[in-house]
Design a protein around this motif. Structure first.
Motif, PDB file in Angstrom:
ATOM      1  N   CYS A  41      48.680 -17.522  28.314  1.00  0.00           N
ATOM      2  CA  CYS A  41      48.853 -18.173  29.867  1.00  0.00           C
ATOM      3  C   CYS A  41      48.006 -19.281  30.123  1.00  0.00           C
ATOM      4  O   CYS A  41      47.415 -19.354  31.172  1.00  0.00           O
ATOM      5  N   ASP A  94      52.444 -20.653  39.198  1.00  0.00           N
ATOM      6  CA  ASP A  94      52.097 -19.457  38.346  1.00  0.00           C
ATOM      7  C   ASP A  94      52.384 -19.833  36.924  1.00  0.00           C
ATOM      8  O   ASP A  94      53.693 -19.824  36.279  1.00  0.00           O
ATOM      9  N   LYS A 104      52.480 -17.682  34.044  1.00  0.00           N
ATOM     10  CA  LYS A 104      53.035 -16.845  33.456  1.00  0.00           C
ATOM     11  C   LYS A 104      54.720 -16.906  33.707  1.00  0.00           C
ATOM     12  O   LYS A 104      55.357 -17.054  32.769  1.00  0.00           O
ATOM     13  N   LYS A 105      55.072 -17.322  34.993  1.00  0.00           N
ATOM     14  CA  LYS A 105      56.339 -17.529  35.361  1.00  0.00           C
ATOM     15  C   LYS A 105      56.975 -18.773  34.703  1.00  0.00           C
ATOM     16  O   LYS A 105      58.151 -18.836  34.177  1.00  0.00           O
ATOM     17  N   TYR A 106      56.036 -19.639  34.496  1.00  0.00           N
ATOM     18  CA  TYR A 106      56.625 -21.076  33.802  1.00  0.00           C
ATOM     19  C   TYR A 106      56.898 -20.758  32.446  1.00  0.00           C
ATOM     20  O   TYR A 106      57.815 -21.345  32.019  1.00  0.00           O
ATOM     21  N   GLU A 160      57.412 -17.976  30.935  1.00  0.00           N
ATOM     22  CA  GLU A 160      58.712 -17.157  30.701  1.00  0.00           C
ATOM     23  C   GLU A 160      60.166 -17.927  31.314  1.00  0.00           C
ATOM     24  O   GLU A 160      61.114 -17.604  30.548  1.00  0.00           O
ATOM     25  N   SER A 161      60.054 -18.822  32.045  1.00  0.00           N
ATOM     26  CA  SER A 161      61.112 -19.820  32.174  1.00  0.00           C
ATOM     27  C   SER A 161      61.646 -20.558  30.883  1.00  0.00           C
ATOM     28  O   SER A 161      62.779 -20.892  30.748  1.00  0.00           O
TER      29      SER A 161
END
Length: 274
Positions: free
Chosen positions: A160, A169, A171-173, A175-176
Motif C-alpha cells: 500500500c 485511502d 488500500k481501497k484504491y 483493491e478497486s
C-alpha cells in the motif's frame, strides 16, 4: 494507411469501448495501378499508460508510419487507469478484454492472422505491466510480448505504498484495481508467478526496455534478473531517457525491429508519395 476509429459493445466491460486500429491496406502498385493485398496481417496489440487513452501511441510516436513500413496491423484500445487486469467484484474484466475478447473481435472485423507467431502485445508503463501479465496468461494467443518502462510494482501495491493518483485511502484504491491485495502475489496479476507457472516452451518471446533515468529502472532490472535466473529467454535493453515519449518513440521502433517482421519496399501510399 487506414486509421480506423471504432467502438463496440464489450461483453467483458458491459459498455461500449473505444479502439484505434492502424491497418495498412492502401498500397497502390504503380505498375499495375491496383491495391496490393498483404492479408492476413500480423498484429500488435499496443497498450497505453496511466492517464492515457487509445490515442496516445498515435500522437506520441511514429507508430503509424512504421506500421506502414512493416505491413503491421496495430490495435490500440483504451484501458482507462485499470492496469488491464480482472476485478470480478467490480466486473472490470480488463484482462479478459485485452487477452481474449479484443483479439477475437478484431479477427472477426479485419483480415488478421490467427497464428500465435503473428500475434504480439506490447505497452508502456501501466500498459507494459498489462502486456506482460496478459501475454503470459494468454500465452496460447501471443507469441511475442514487449514491455517499455513497465510498471512492475507489485511490492508497492501489496504494501500500500502511496500511489501516483492522489487518493485518501491507498488500500481501497489498490483493491478497486486488483481485488484483495493480500492475494496478488501468486495470482494471474503476478508477473513472476505467471512466468513460473507456465512451461517455458509455451512462453512467448519477451522484450524489456527502460530508460537509465527512469524511476522504474530497478524494477525492470529485477524482473530481467528473475527471468534469467529461471532460464527464461528475455531480450533486455537500457538507454538514455526517463519515463517519457522521446524514449518510447525510439524504443517502439526497436520493438518492431525485434519482432518477426519484414520491412518492405514502399509503393505509393498515403505516407509515401514518390
Amino acid at each position: 494507411m487506414a486509421v480506423i476509429k471504432l467502438n463496440y459493445l464489450s461483453k467483458c466491460l458491459m459498455r461500449t469501448v473505444d479502439i484505434n486500429v492502424i491497418l495498412p491496406v492502401d498500397y497502390l502498385n504503380m505498375n499495375t495501378m491496383s491495391y496490393e493485398n498483404h492479408a492476413p496481417f500480423k498484429t500488435l496489440y499496443l497498450l497505453h499508460g496511466i492517464f492515457g487513452d487509445q490515442n496516445d501511441w498515435l500522437y506520441g510516436t511514429r507508430i503509424q508510419r512504421w506500421a506502414n513500413e512493416y505491413h503491421l496491423c496495430v490495435v490500440m484500445p483504451s484501458g482507462e487507469n485499470m492496469f488491464y487486469v480482472d476485478n470480478e467484484t467490480t466486473h472490470h474484466l480488463y484482462g479478459q478484454f485485452i487477452g481474449k475478447e479484443l483479439v477475437e473481435m478484431t479477427r472477426v472485423m479485419f483480415p488478421l492472422s490467427t497464428e500465435k507467431k503473428d500475434t504480439f502485445i506490447a505497452g508502456l508503463s501501466m500498459g507494459g505491466y498489462g502486456a506482460i501479465v496478459n501475454g503470459l496468461k494468454y500465452c496460447d494467443t501471443f507469441g511475442y510480448v514487449a514491455g517499455l518502462s513497465s510498471g512492475l510494482m507489485i511490492d508497492d501495491w501489496c504494501s500500500c505504498k502511496k500511489p501516483i493518483i492522489d487518493v485518501p485511502d491507498y488500500k481501497k484504491y489498490y483493491e478497486s484495481l486488483f481485488g484483495d491485495i493480500t492475494k496478488i502475489k501468486g495470482s494471474d496479476k503476478d508477473y513472476k508467478a505467471l512466468a513460473e507457472k507456465k512451461n517455458s516452451k509455451d512462453l512467448p518471446h519477451i522484450y524489456l526496455c527502460v530508460g537509465t533515468e527512469d524511476f522504474l529502472l530497478e524494477n525492470n532490472r529485477d524482473y530481467r534478473d528473475f527471468l534469467i535466473e529461471k532460464g527464461i529467454n528475455v531480450t533486455y535493453e537500457e538507454g538514455p531517457g526517463g519515463h517519457e515519449w522521446d524514449f518510447w518513440d525510439r524504443y517502439i521502433h526497436k520493438v518492431l525491429d525485434w519482432l518477426p517482421l519484414i520491412k518492405t519496399s514502399q509503393n505509393l501510399n498515403s505516407g509515401n508519395v514518390k
